[in-house]
Design a protein around this motif. Sequence first.
Motif, PDB file in Angstrom:
ATOM      1  N   LYS A   1      80.776 -22.649  12.013  1.00  0.00           N
ATOM      2  CA  LYS A   1      79.756 -23.846  12.126  1.00  0.00           C
ATOM      3  C   LYS A   1      79.749 -24.503  13.065  1.00  0.00           C
ATOM      4  O   LYS A   1      78.772 -25.084  13.839  1.00  0.00           O
ATOM      5  CB  LYS A   1      80.068 -24.427  10.527  1.00  0.00           C
ATOM      6  CG  LYS A   1      79.185 -25.640  10.493  1.00  0.00           C
ATOM      7  CD  LYS A   1      79.271 -26.255   9.251  1.00  0.00           C
ATOM      8  CE  LYS A   1      78.393 -27.356   9.047  1.00  0.00           C
ATOM      9  NZ  LYS A   1      78.654 -28.237   7.685  1.00  0.00           N
TER      10      LYS A   1
ATOM     11  N   GLU B   1      76.715 -24.637  20.458  1.00  0.00           N
ATOM     12  CA  GLU B   1      75.871 -23.864  21.285  1.00  0.00           C
ATOM     13  C   GLU B   1      74.382 -24.692  21.147  1.00  0.00           C
ATOM     14  O   GLU B   1      73.724 -24.639  21.959  1.00  0.00           O
ATOM     15  CB  GLU B   1      75.645 -22.396  20.423  1.00  0.00           C
ATOM     16  CG  GLU B   1      76.755 -21.687  20.817  1.00  0.00           C
ATOM     17  CD  GLU B   1      76.783 -20.395  20.205  1.00  0.00           C
ATOM     18  OE1 GLU B   1      76.094 -20.174  18.973  1.00  0.00           O
ATOM     19  OE2 GLU B   1      77.691 -19.252  20.127  1.00  0.00           O
ATOM     20  N   HIS B   2      74.181 -25.220  19.972  1.00  0.00           N
ATOM     21  CA  HIS B   2      72.932 -26.054  19.956  1.00  0.00           C
ATOM     22  C   HIS B   2      72.768 -27.164  20.757  1.00  0.00           C
ATOM     23  O   HIS B   2      72.144 -27.453  21.459  1.00  0.00           O
ATOM     24  CB  HIS B   2      72.711 -26.453  18.436  1.00  0.00           C
ATOM     25  CG  HIS B   2      71.749 -27.399  18.002  1.00  0.00           C
ATOM     26  ND1 HIS B   2      70.240 -26.931  18.286  1.00  0.00           N
ATOM     27  CD2 HIS B   2      71.504 -28.902  17.918  1.00  0.00           C
ATOM     28  CE1 HIS B   2      69.611 -27.973  18.331  1.00  0.00           C
ATOM     29  NE2 HIS B   2      70.142 -29.252  17.954  1.00  0.00           N
TER      30      HIS B   2
ATOM     31  N   LYS C   1      78.233 -22.854  16.225  1.00  0.00           N
ATOM     32  CA  LYS C   1      76.934 -23.044  16.121  1.00  0.00           C
ATOM     33  C   LYS C   1      76.426 -24.306  16.760  1.00  0.00           C
ATOM     34  O   LYS C   1      75.352 -24.573  17.362  1.00  0.00           O
ATOM     35  CB  LYS C   1      76.134 -22.605  14.812  1.00  0.00           C
ATOM     36  CG  LYS C   1      76.466 -21.231  14.760  1.00  0.00           C
ATOM     37  CD  LYS C   1      75.868 -20.772  13.254  1.00  0.00           C
ATOM     38  CE  LYS C   1      75.886 -19.396  12.818  1.00  0.00           C
ATOM     39  NZ  LYS C   1      74.781 -18.751  13.210  1.00  0.00           N
TER      40      LYS C   1
END
Length: 71
Positions: free
Chosen positions: A2, A8-9, A5
């Motif tokens: 999590k 990365e966002h 991610k």
Amino acid sequence: MKRQKQIEHELATGNFLIPSTVTVAEFLMDWLPKQCSKHKWAPKTYQSNLALIQNLIIPYIGEMQMQKLRP
């Protein structure tokens, strides 16, 4: 997974900040001389800005970490 991610966002949107423990006081005391030389401030301008930082900012939020500041 999590957290990966989320990072990365943040990277994709340009909001990722490298973790740092720099305090407001440390940042300002490093920033002030750079601004002075960059903009060629007069000595009185430097002294005035230093006094403002030392008397009005550092006593209140100087120990806070820069990354924890919010508007």
